[in-house]
Design a protein around this motif. Sequence first.
Motif, PDB file in Angstrom:
ATOM      1  N   THR A 166      74.449  52.476  81.944  1.00 47.55           N
ATOM      2  CA  THR A 166      74.134  53.821  82.413  1.00 47.55           C
ATOM      3  C   THR A 166      75.034  54.819  81.699  1.00 47.55           C
ATOM      4  N   PRO A 167      74.495  55.610  80.777  1.00 47.74           N
ATOM      5  CA  PRO A 167      75.345  56.534  80.014  1.00 47.74           C
ATOM      6  C   PRO A 167      75.702  57.767  80.839  1.00 47.74           C
ATOM      7  N   HIS A 168      76.648  58.548  80.323  1.00 48.55           N
ATOM      8  CA  HIS A 168      77.039  59.776  80.998  1.00 48.55           C
ATOM      9  C   HIS A 168      75.929  60.824  80.927  1.00 48.55           C
ATOM     10  N   TYR A 169      75.101  60.725  79.913  1.00 47.01           N
ATOM     11  CA  TYR A 169      73.976  61.643  79.782  1.00 47.01           C
ATOM     12  C   TYR A 169      72.912  60.931  78.970  1.00 47.01           C
ATOM     13  N   SER A 170      71.707  61.449  78.997  1.00 40.43           N
ATOM     14  CA  SER A 170      70.647  60.929  78.138  1.00 40.43           C
ATOM     15  C   SER A 170      69.708  62.082  77.810  1.00 40.43           C
ATOM     16  N   VAL A 171      69.060  61.983  76.651  1.00 41.09           N
ATOM     17  CA  VAL A 171      68.216  63.055  76.151  1.00 41.09           C
ATOM     18  C   VAL A 171      66.791  62.536  76.019  1.00 41.09           C
ATOM     19  N   SER A 172      65.846  63.184  76.678  1.00 42.94           N
ATOM     20  CA  SER A 172      64.437  62.809  76.582  1.00 42.94           C
ATOM     21  C   SER A 172      63.850  63.383  75.291  1.00 42.94           C
ATOM     22  N   PRO A 173      62.696  62.866  74.846  1.00 43.17           N
ATOM     23  CA  PRO A 173      62.066  63.437  73.651  1.00 43.17           C
ATOM     24  C   PRO A 173      61.771  64.933  73.785  1.00 43.17           C
ATOM     25  N   MET A 174      61.314  65.357  74.959  1.00 40.50           N
ATOM     26  CA  MET A 174      61.023  66.777  75.132  1.00 40.50           C
ATOM     27  C   MET A 174      62.300  67.614  75.051  1.00 40.50           C
ATOM     28  N   GLU A 175      63.375  67.119  75.665  1.00 36.44           N
ATOM     29  CA  GLU A 175      64.645  67.833  75.568  1.00 36.44           C
ATOM     30  C   GLU A 175      65.126  67.880  74.124  1.00 36.44           C
ATOM     31  N   GLY A 176      64.931  66.782  73.402  1.00 36.55           N
ATOM     32  CA  GLY A 176      65.340  66.746  72.009  1.00 36.55           C
ATOM     33  C   GLY A 176      64.603  67.782  71.174  1.00 36.55           C
ATOM     34  N   LEU A 177      63.290  67.906  71.378  1.00 31.73           N
ATOM     35  CA  LEU A 177      62.508  68.902  70.642  1.00 31.73           C
ATOM     36  C   LEU A 177      62.968  70.312  70.980  1.00 31.73           C
ATOM     37  N   LYS A 178      63.240  70.567  72.241  1.00 30.71           N
ATOM     38  CA  LYS A 178      63.718  71.896  72.640  1.00 30.71           C
ATOM     39  C   LYS A 178      65.105  72.169  72.060  1.00 30.71           C
ATOM     40  N   GLU A 238      66.778  65.657  89.538  1.00 27.44           N
ATOM     41  CA  GLU A 238      65.691  64.797  90.009  1.00 27.44           C
ATOM     42  C   GLU A 238      66.324  63.525  90.546  1.00 27.44           C
ATOM     43  N   VAL A 239      65.554  62.735  91.271  1.00 24.64           N
ATOM     44  CA  VAL A 239      66.039  61.440  91.754  1.00 24.64           C
ATOM     45  C   VAL A 239      65.299  60.371  90.961  1.00 24.64           C
ATOM     46  N   ASN A 240      65.954  59.870  89.946  1.00 27.76           N
ATOM     47  CA  ASN A 240      65.328  58.920  89.029  1.00 27.76           C
ATOM     48  C   ASN A 240      66.431  58.052  88.442  1.00 27.76           C
ATOM     49  N   TYR A 241      66.923  57.089  89.243  1.00 31.01           N
ATOM     50  CA  TYR A 241      68.113  56.350  88.845  1.00 31.01           C
ATOM     51  C   TYR A 241      67.893  54.844  88.917  1.00 31.01           C
ATOM     52  N   LEU A 242      68.335  54.179  87.871  1.00 24.99           N
ATOM     53  CA  LEU A 242      68.427  52.728  87.850  1.00 24.99           C
ATOM     54  C   LEU A 242      69.834  52.413  87.363  1.00 24.99           C
ATOM     55  N   TRP A 243      70.763  52.307  88.324  1.00 23.22           N
ATOM     56  CA  TRP A 243      72.166  52.148  87.972  1.00 23.22           C
ATOM     57  C   TRP A 243      72.541  50.703  87.660  1.00 23.22           C
ATOM     58  N   TYR A 245      74.308  47.470  87.927  1.00 20.24           N
ATOM     59  CA  TYR A 245      75.550  47.075  88.582  1.00 20.24           C
ATOM     60  C   TYR A 245      76.624  48.149  88.466  1.00 20.24           C
ATOM     61  N   ASP A 246      76.284  49.291  87.874  1.00 21.72           N
ATOM     62  CA  ASP A 246      77.249  50.366  87.741  1.00 21.72           C
ATOM     63  C   ASP A 246      77.270  51.200  89.011  1.00 21.72           C
ATOM     64  N   ALA A 247      78.423  51.801  89.252  1.00 23.37           N
ATOM     65  CA  ALA A 247      78.445  52.854  90.255  1.00 23.37           C
ATOM     66  C   ALA A 247      77.639  54.026  89.711  1.00 23.37           C
ATOM     67  N   PRO A 248      77.150  54.905  90.591  1.00 22.72           N
ATOM     68  CA  PRO A 248      76.378  56.036  90.100  1.00 22.72           C
ATOM     69  C   PRO A 248      77.211  57.045  89.329  1.00 22.72           C
ATOM     70  N   TYR A 249      78.514  56.865  89.285  1.00 21.78           N
ATOM     71  CA  TYR A 249      79.370  57.748  88.499  1.00 21.78           C
ATOM     72  C   TYR A 249      80.657  56.992  88.190  1.00 21.78           C
ATOM     73  N   TRP A 250      81.255  57.257  87.033  1.00 15.93           N
ATOM     74  CA  TRP A 250      82.318  56.387  86.564  1.00 15.93           C
ATOM     75  C   TRP A 250      83.642  56.612  87.287  1.00 15.93           C
ATOM     76  N   ASP A 251      83.819  57.759  87.881  1.00 17.45           N
ATOM     77  CA  ASP A 251      85.063  57.988  88.623  1.00 17.45           C
ATOM     78  C   ASP A 251      84.783  57.965  90.130  1.00 17.45           C
TER      79      ASP A 251
END
Length: 620
Positions: A166-178, A238-243, A245-251
Motif C-alpha cells: 500500500t503506497p503513500h499515494y497512487s496516481v490513476s490514469p485520469m489524474e496522470g492525464l490531468k 472515497e472509501v476504496n481500500y485494500l490494505w 496486512y498493512d495498517a491503513p497508515y504507516w504511523d
Amino acid sequence: MTSYNKVNGKWTAENDYLLNEVLKKKWGFKGFVVSDWGAAHSTAGSAQAGLDLEMPFGEYYNDSLINKALQTGEIKEELIDDKIRRLLRVRFEAGMFGPQEKQTEGIFHSNLHKQIAYEAAVNGIVLLKNESELLPIDTGKVRKIAVIGPNAAFARIGGGGSSKVTPHYSVSPMEGLKNKLGNSVEISYALGAIIKNDVRIIENSFFENYNGKKGLKAQYFGNINCEGEPSYTRTDTEVNYLWYYDAPYWDFHGADDSNYFSVRWTGKIKAPKSGKYKFQVMHNDGARLTINGNVLINLWKDRRKSEIDEAVIYLEKGQVYDIQLDYYNNGGVSEIKLGWEIPDTDLIKEATELAKKSDLAILCIGLSDHFEGEGRDREFLILENQDKLIKEVVKANSNTIVVIISGTPPILETWVDEVPAIVQAWFAGQEGGNAIADILLGNRNPSGKLPCTFYKSQNDSPGFSDYQNDDLQSKYVEGIYVGYRYLDKHKIEARFPFGHGLSYSKFVYGKPQYALNENNKAEVKFTLTNTGISAGAEVAQLYIKPLNSQVERPEKELKAYKKVYLRSGESKEVIFELNQDDFKYYDTNIHDWQIDKSQFQLLIGSSSQDIRQTTTPKSL
C-alpha cells in the motif's frame, strides 16, 4: 522456498533430490530453504530432505517434535547444526548483527523513490498496436478527451496477495492525464462498466466538503470498536481500500497490532437524481452503514473473506443526506469499499455519448486484484461487459485508444481488430497514471516488451490442455515446449507474441557478424539504427535455432537481449556474448546438461515472431 505441490510423487518440502542433491550439493547453495506457508508435511522427512525453516506456525518444526525426532534417531544433531548455520549465515550477510543503518525519515516520500517508481512503470508499458499512428496523441489537434472505463479514475497498482504494497499515494490514469495536460485539453470521465465482483465506488464529487475538501471525515482508531479518541483524523475522498496486512497508515498509533483497527467515515452525500439507490459495501470483518440515522447494512462480526453487502433506499434529487460507515479489521487482510448503483443509469450509454462529443476516447479497462493475485487460479478471461463497452465506444468514436491495466493478458478477440491503438500498462504501481499519460502523449517513447504471449484463444495455451484435472495430477503435457516454444512447434500464430512491443520510432537491424572472442566465447555483432524522428529504445533479442539436433529441442530459444537507447538517426553496435551453457540441453540419461553437437542458426529480431536477421556459423 518450496512450493505446495508434489514433484515426481514427493512433496517439494520433502524432496531430497531437489533440495539436497541439486540445490545444495550440485549448485552449492549456501542459504536456507523455507517452506511456503503451510507447505511442510512432516518433521523428520522434511528435515532430512533439506528443509531448513518451516513457516509460518511451526506445526512440524517445534521443540517437542524436534526433540522427539532427535531422541528416536530420526534426525541427527549435526543436521540441526547445519540448518542453524544456514539461518545465521543469511542473517549475518543481511547485516542484522552489525550496526543498524538508521532509516532516513521520509525516505519513501523522497523524489528519488518517486522517480524509481515512475521509471519502472514507464519502461514496462508495452505498445501493442498503433494503426494510423493514432499515438502519440496530437494535443495540437485534440481539444476534448473522453477518459472511460473501470480502471480510468482508480489506480489499480498491483495484484492481490503477499506482494501487495500500500503506497503513500497512487496516481490513476485520469489524474496522470490531468497532471500532464492541465487545462489545455478538456478531459471528461465516464465509468462505462464495472469489473465483475467489484462495486461502483462513490466518487468524491457526490460528497460535501469536509475540512475544505470534498470527501468524508475519516477517524482511525487503534481498537476494533471505534471507541475513544481516534489515533488520527483525515479527509478521505472515497472509501476504496485494500490494505492487506498493512495498517491503513504507516504511523498508526494506539494499536498493539497494526492489523487490529477500526475506522468511522462520516459526512454528507447529495443524490444526483431521484430514485432507489442500491448501496454496496465490500468488506471483510465488520461493517455498518447508516443514511440519515437509518441502518442499511449491519454485519458487525468477523468475516475472513471479502464479500459485498447491499441495501436499497430511496433518495431525492439534490437532497443532502448524512452518511456514516463504520468498519473494523480483527487481524489479517483488510478491505473496505463503499459503492452504489445510481437508478436508471446505463453506464455504456453514458460512455458512448461522451465519446461521440470528444475528439478522442481513452478506454482504461482490464482487471483488478480481485481477479489476479496469490492463492487462486485465473483462467484467460473475456472481459464481458467491458468487451461490450469497447465495441460500443469505438463505434461512437473511431479515434479510440484502449489501455489494458492487468497483470496478465485477457482474451481480446471480440474487439482487437476494431481498435486502432492498444497499450498494455500492467499494474504499474503508484506512479502508473503519470507513466501512462506520458506514453500516450509522447513525452516518453514506449520501449516495453511482452514477457509472455497474448494468445488468440485459451486453447492456444499449452498450460490449459492439462489444467485442473479431477485427480489433481498435472502431467506437464507441454514438456519442454513452454510459451512461445509451443506456438513455434504447432505453427500457432499469437495475437501478440512473446517479446513484442512497438515504438514511436523505427529500428533497422544490420547484418550480424559472428566470431569467437578472446575469451573463446561466441560473439554476435550487428548495427542497430533508429530511423524514426523520435529518440527511443529497442530491446533487441537473440534466439538460437538448432538445425540438426540429435535430441528433441524447441525450434528456437531466447538466449540474450539488450535494451539500446538511440537518438533519431543514431546507430550503435550491439554485441551479444554466448557461452557453452547457451547451447546445452538437459540429458535425462545422465541427469546433467550436455553440449549439443548440432549446427545452430542465430536469429536476431524484435520479438519471437519478428525475426529481422539470421546467420548460420559453420562452427561454434
